[in-house]
Design a protein around this motif. Structure first.
Motif, mmCIF file in Angstrom:
data_model
loop_
_atom_site.group_PDB
_atom_site.id
_atom_site.type_symbol
_atom_site.label_atom_id
_atom_site.label_comp_id
_atom_site.label_asym_id
_atom_site.label_seq_id
_atom_site.Cartn_x
_atom_site.Cartn_y
_atom_site.Cartn_z
ATOM 1 N N TRP A 20 21.517 11.080 -2.711
ATOM 2 C CA TRP A 20 20.450 10.085 -2.728
ATOM 3 C C TRP A 20 19.429 10.369 -1.638
ATOM 4 C CZ3 TRP A 20 19.098 6.341 0.951
ATOM 5 C CH2 TRP A 20 18.197 5.382 0.502
ATOM 6 N N ALA A 21 19.884 10.673 -0.446
ATOM 7 C CA ALA A 21 18.980 10.907 0.674
ATOM 8 C C ALA A 21 18.083 12.120 0.433
ATOM 9 C CB ALA A 21 19.773 11.082 1.960
ATOM 10 N N ARG A 22 18.589 13.159 -0.210
ATOM 11 C CA ARG A 22 17.782 14.358 -0.476
ATOM 12 C C ARG A 22 16.610 14.057 -1.405
ATOM 13 N NH1 ARG A 22 22.749 16.892 -0.507
ATOM 14 N NH2 ARG A 22 22.862 16.923 -2.765
ATOM 15 N N ALA A 23 16.707 13.024 -2.223
ATOM 16 C CA ALA A 23 15.612 12.677 -3.135
ATOM 17 C C ALA A 23 14.350 12.305 -2.369
ATOM 18 C CB ALA A 23 16.028 11.515 -4.037
ATOM 19 N N PHE A 24 14.477 11.926 -1.091
ATOM 20 C CA PHE A 24 13.326 11.514 -0.307
ATOM 21 C C PHE A 24 12.709 12.645 0.501
ATOM 22 C CE2 PHE A 24 15.801 7.521 -0.673
ATOM 23 C CZ PHE A 24 14.973 6.976 -1.636
ATOM 24 N N ASP A 25 13.234 13.854 0.388
ATOM 25 C CA ASP A 25 12.688 14.986 1.117
ATOM 26 C C ASP A 25 11.504 15.628 0.398
ATOM 27 O OD1 ASP A 25 14.537 14.652 3.114
ATOM 28 O OD2 ASP A 25 15.951 16.096 2.282
ATOM 29 N N ALA A 26 11.284 15.271 -0.849
ATOM 30 C CA ALA A 26 10.227 15.896 -1.644
ATOM 31 C C ALA A 26 8.845 15.552 -1.101
ATOM 32 C CB ALA A 26 10.345 15.455 -3.100
ATOM 33 N N ASP A 27 7.921 16.506 -1.227
ATOM 34 C CA ASP A 27 6.555 16.280 -0.760
ATOM 35 C C ASP A 27 5.832 15.200 -1.547
ATOM 36 O OD1 ASP A 27 6.670 18.071 1.288
ATOM 37 O OD2 ASP A 27 5.791 19.726 0.152
ATOM 38 N N SER A 28 6.242 14.971 -2.793
ATOM 39 C CA SER A 28 5.512 14.022 -3.641
ATOM 40 C C SER A 28 5.987 12.578 -3.495
ATOM 41 C CB SER A 28 5.632 14.445 -5.104
ATOM 42 O OG SER A 28 6.991 14.406 -5.495
ATOM 43 N N VAL A 29 6.947 12.321 -2.625
ATOM 44 C CA VAL A 29 7.416 10.949 -2.422
ATOM 45 C C VAL A 29 6.285 10.114 -1.845
ATOM 46 C CG1 VAL A 29 8.963 9.511 -1.044
ATOM 47 C CG2 VAL A 29 9.844 11.531 -2.154
ATOM 48 N N TRP A 49 0.880 -1.159 0.000
ATOM 49 C CA TRP A 49 0.000 0.000 0.000
ATOM 50 C C TRP A 49 0.917 1.208 0.000
ATOM 51 C CZ3 TRP A 49 1.064 3.278 3.910
ATOM 52 C CH2 TRP A 49 1.591 2.745 5.090
ATOM 53 N N TYR A 50 0.397 2.383 -0.285
ATOM 54 C CA TYR A 50 1.227 3.586 -0.199
ATOM 55 C C TYR A 50 0.377 4.800 0.137
ATOM 56 C CZ TYR A 50 -0.289 4.750 -4.994
ATOM 57 O OH TYR A 50 -1.019 5.044 -6.114
ATOM 58 N N ARG A 51 1.049 5.809 0.651
ATOM 59 C CA ARG A 51 0.431 7.113 0.872
ATOM 60 C C ARG A 51 1.399 8.155 0.317
ATOM 61 N NH1 ARG A 51 2.887 9.655 5.040
ATOM 62 N NH2 ARG A 51 3.999 8.363 6.515
ATOM 63 N N ILE A 52 0.851 9.301 -0.047
ATOM 64 C CA ILE A 52 1.681 10.350 -0.636
ATOM 65 C C ILE A 52 2.109 11.302 0.465
ATOM 66 C CG2 ILE A 52 1.767 12.232 -2.315
ATOM 67 C CD1 ILE A 52 -0.321 10.614 -3.949
ATOM 68 N N ASN A 53 3.421 11.465 0.629
ATOM 69 C CA ASN A 53 3.976 12.346 1.641
ATOM 70 C C ASN A 53 3.447 13.766 1.417
ATOM 71 O OD1 ASN A 53 5.589 12.977 3.829
ATOM 72 N ND2 ASN A 53 7.376 13.426 2.573
#
Length: 189
Positions: free
Chosen positions: A156-165, A101-105
């Protein structure tokens, strides 16, 4: 002249010592892998493997899912992140998109979504981050292995800071199996 050669030998010994230390530090990290392969039907299987005799913790897998359209074109649906607390020694976990399952950050309401069983999916592995038995953070990308505090790792870690992750979760426990080629001897830490 003798002082020059002594200094040169000392520098070479120091360089060799650093290289040996880096190899030792990477010993467990080099035994962690993530990949995808064709599964049964229309669903790829993602596998995360720990071939070391020590557990790894604080796992974050970065996965890109692509929906395969009826005309064969692919529609990328964005970056997905699967956090896992740990992976046991000498083990492999496997899962398909239908077990997620997933949710949008950043999305209000905390709505939960699922991957459609009626769609075909392809998977691209972006990277996996984890902490080894000594608490050192590592990042493995398709380009190789790097310490998380290095330039490559922090990018790489900064790629996960986005609101759309999109944050993934498992609907049920993944399939677990024993990793082949695992050194069942002494722990690495």
């Amino acid at each position: 002249m003798a002082t020059y050669y002594q200094a040169r030998v000392s520098a070479d010994e120091l360089a060799q010592s650093r290289e040996d230390s880096e190899k030792e530090a990477k010993k467990q990290a080099a035994r962690i892998a993530i990949w995808s392969e064709n599964g049964d039907g229309d669903f790829p299987v993602v596998r995360i493997m720990n071939r070391s005799p020590d557990p790894v913790t604080s796992i974050i897998a970065g996965i890109i899912f692509e929906k395969v359209l009826s005309d064969g074109r692919r529609k990328e649906t964005g970056m997905y992140v699967l956090p896992l607390p740990s992976l046991s020694p000498c083990s492999v976990i496997s899962f398909t998109p239908t077990n997620l399952w997933y949710r949008i950050n950043g999305e209000k309401g905390g709505r939960v979504y699922a991957f459609s069983r009626r769609s075909r999916w392809d998977v691209a592995i972006h990277a996996i981050g984890f902490a080894d038995a000594n608490g050192v953070d590592w990042v493995r990308t398709p380009l190789g292995l790097a310490a998380a505090d290095s330039r490559e790792g922090s990018t790489w870690a900064r790629a996960f800071d986005a609101d759309s992750v999109r944050i993934l979760g498992l609907k049920q426990q993944p399939i677990r199996s024993t990793a082949s080629g695992c050194d069942n001897g002494e722990t690495l830490s």
